[in-house]
Design a protein around this motif. Structure first.
Motif, short mmCIF file in Angstrom:
data_model
loop_
_atom_site.label_atom_id
_atom_site.label_comp_id
_atom_site.label_asym_id
_atom_site.label_seq_id
_atom_site.Cartn_x
_atom_site.Cartn_y
_atom_site.Cartn_z
N TYR A 183 -10.12 -3.69 3.52
CA TYR A 183 -10.34 -2.59 2.59
C TYR A 183 -9.87 -1.27 3.20
O TYR A 183 -9.19 -0.47 2.55
CB TYR A 183 -11.82 -2.48 2.23
CG TYR A 183 -12.29 -3.43 1.15
CD1 TYR A 183 -11.70 -3.42 -0.11
CD2 TYR A 183 -13.33 -4.32 1.40
CE1 TYR A 183 -12.13 -4.28 -1.10
CE2 TYR A 183 -13.77 -5.18 0.39
CZ TYR A 183 -13.17 -5.16 -0.84
OH TYR A 183 -13.59 -6.02 -1.83
N ASP A 184 -10.25 -1.03 4.45
CA ASP A 184 -9.95 0.25 5.09
C ASP A 184 -8.46 0.42 5.37
O ASP A 184 -7.90 1.51 5.16
CB ASP A 184 -10.73 0.37 6.41
CG ASP A 184 -12.22 0.53 6.19
OD1 ASP A 184 -12.61 0.87 5.05
OD2 ASP A 184 -12.99 0.29 7.14
N ARG A 240 -8.11 -3.31 -3.77
CA ARG A 240 -9.07 -3.21 -4.85
C ARG A 240 -10.17 -4.25 -4.69
O ARG A 240 -11.33 -3.98 -4.98
CB ARG A 240 -8.37 -3.41 -6.20
CG ARG A 240 -7.57 -2.22 -6.69
CD ARG A 240 -8.52 -1.05 -7.06
NE ARG A 240 -7.76 0.08 -7.54
CZ ARG A 240 -7.42 0.27 -8.80
NH1 ARG A 240 -7.76 -0.63 -9.72
NH2 ARG A 240 -6.75 1.33 -9.17
N GLY A 298 -6.25 -0.41 1.57
CA GLY A 298 -6.67 0.15 0.29
C GLY A 298 -6.80 -0.89 -0.81
O GLY A 298 -6.45 -0.63 -1.97
N LYS A 347 0.83 -1.20 0.00
CA LYS A 347 0.00 0.00 0.00
C LYS A 347 0.87 1.26 0.00
O LYS A 347 0.60 2.22 -0.74
CB LYS A 347 -0.91 0.00 1.22
CG LYS A 347 -1.77 1.26 1.34
CD LYS A 347 -2.53 1.32 2.66
CE LYS A 347 -3.31 2.62 2.78
NZ LYS A 347 -4.01 2.74 4.09
#
Length: 416
Positions: free
Chosen positions: A248-249, A254, A252, A200
């Motif tokens: 997800y948080d 996809r 990041g 990330k």
């Protein structure tokens, strides 16, 4: 390992790769060649493993393992060290030659490459990176490349993978820490998350660098993804949804992919004897969609699950399950309700909601107007108010389901 030809290796290692669901090309970019040379693109194609971009384009990929040999002994993996399967291994050059040959025959448009762990994590990662490097630099390949990286490998090797690949992925494998320790004791959940954090950071750093310097390299333009196995441990759907939202948080991602556990030959005694219903995997993907595109919070999706078991219902989708459980917020007035409430109406998709918001600026919408924007007005009717329509008070769940839920035979067909 007995000598076998490339065709036999392909048969073994393509079949071994089928258990990895995280094979998609959404978010890829078109690569260009300043020197006028270049092979492949991500614009069109058809072939072997079909993945789909957000705009509906079909992306065909050669999906294989570098090897199905592995020094790890994860209970759920058919390629684990103690598994009695036929083994094979490609060289980096063989994978490169196959990819180029398949592309020139218009079979594929890109490559999805994963691997078991051979010798060490670093050695395996070096081989994966060499495949991508050779395709890009030696053959000017501009097609799509997705590399499954190894979290225990040196971070610099993972960084190099991101410089050559469109997407990189690191599998968290199981939804809970306890499940990972029990079924894959040689894997470290903390190390997996550290590797995802580093990817990330690299994506963000080089994206910022590109804003200042056009010559800065592109790092994994299609981002990173991960995969969770569903049904191999005791994790509930609520556990899985909560874990996915956290991933997800924090990283990041996809995509988070869900793969229903499939019984394997010579299975470990700690694994379940039967696979979970495939519909369970489908409901988790629908829940994932609700969080990503319908503004549902994780706790809202979890609230749609059964309070006692933590499992989402299999006979209706999670959006409808939520609506039936929280009937008090309905009906929703299509002429006045904000976007977030319209998105809660079962049967209304994002495009239909957008069309409603646009149309009602000019006139009051009637039930027929809404019907023209949807597939089935019968599913929507109990949950909305229109200019010429107001439903009776919502009845209980048992009364509504025969009208708005899918027919039993449709569910049985899907499960088959």
């Amino acid at each position: 390992m007995a000598q076998i030809d490339v065709r036999e290796k392909l048969e073994i290692l393509a079949d071994a790769a089928k258990y990895d669901a995280s094979c998609a090309s959404s978010g890829s970019v078109k690569r260009t060649s300043r020197d006028g040379k270049g092979l492949g693109s991500t614009d069109k194609g058809m072939g072997i493993c079909h993945a789909y971009a957000p705009d509906g384009r079909c992306i065909s990929l050669l999906k294989i393992l570098l090897t199905n040999s592995c020094v790890f002994d994860c209970h759920y993996c058919i390629n684990r060290k103690s598994s009695n399967v036929r083994r094979a291994r490609f060289t980096a050059k063989e994978v490169v030659d196959l990819t180029i040959a398949f592309y020139k025959r218009n079979y594929i448009e890109g490559l999805f490459l994963s691997s078991g762990i051979i010798a060490s994590s670093n050695y395996t990662m070096e081989q994966l990176v060499e495949v991508a490097r050779s395709l890009r630099e030696d053959h000017h390949f501009r097609g799509y490349i997705h590399l499954k990286t190894i979290p225990d490998a040196d971070p610099e090797l993972v960084h190099q993978a991101g410089l050559y690949a469109d997407r990189v992925s690191i599998n968290v494998e199981l939804p809970t820490v306890g499940g990972l320790k029990r079924l894959a004791p040689e894997k470290d959940g903390a190390r997996i998350e550290t590797a995802m954090k580093e990817v990330k950071a690299s994506i963000a750093d080089l994206k910022d660098a590109r804003k200042k310097y056009k010559s800065a390299p592109i790092f994994a333009p299609a981002g990173q993804s991960t995969q969770m196995i569903v049904g191999a441990d005791a994790a509930t759907d609520g556990d899985i949804v909560t874990r996915a939202s956290s991933l997800y948080d924090r990283f990041g991602l996809r995509r988070v992919y869900y793969s229903a556990f499939s019984p394997i030959p010579d299975a470990s005694a700690v694994l379940p004897l039967q696979r979970p219903p495939l519909m369970r995997e489908h409901r988790l993907y629908q829940s994932d969609w609700l969080m990503r595109f319908y503004d549902y919070k994780p706790h809202e999706v979890v609230a749609a699950a059964d309070d006692a078991t933590g499992m989402l219902p299999l006979d209706i989708d999670p959006k409808l399950a939520w609506a039936l459980k929280f009937r008090g917020v309905f009906p929703v007035d299509v002429n006045r309700a904000p976007r977030e409430m319209l998105l809660r109406v079962p049967g209304l998709g994002t495009k239909a909601v957008g069309a409603i918001l646009t149309s009602r600026r000019w006139r009051r919408l009637r039930l027929d107007d809404v019907a023209r924007l949807t597939v089935s007005i019968a599913k929507i009717r109990p949950f909305i108010v229109a200019e010429d329509w107001r439903p009776v008070a919502l009845s209980d769940c048992a009364d509504l389901r025969p009208v708005i839920a899918p027919k039993k035979e449709q569910l049985e067909l899907f499960a088959a």
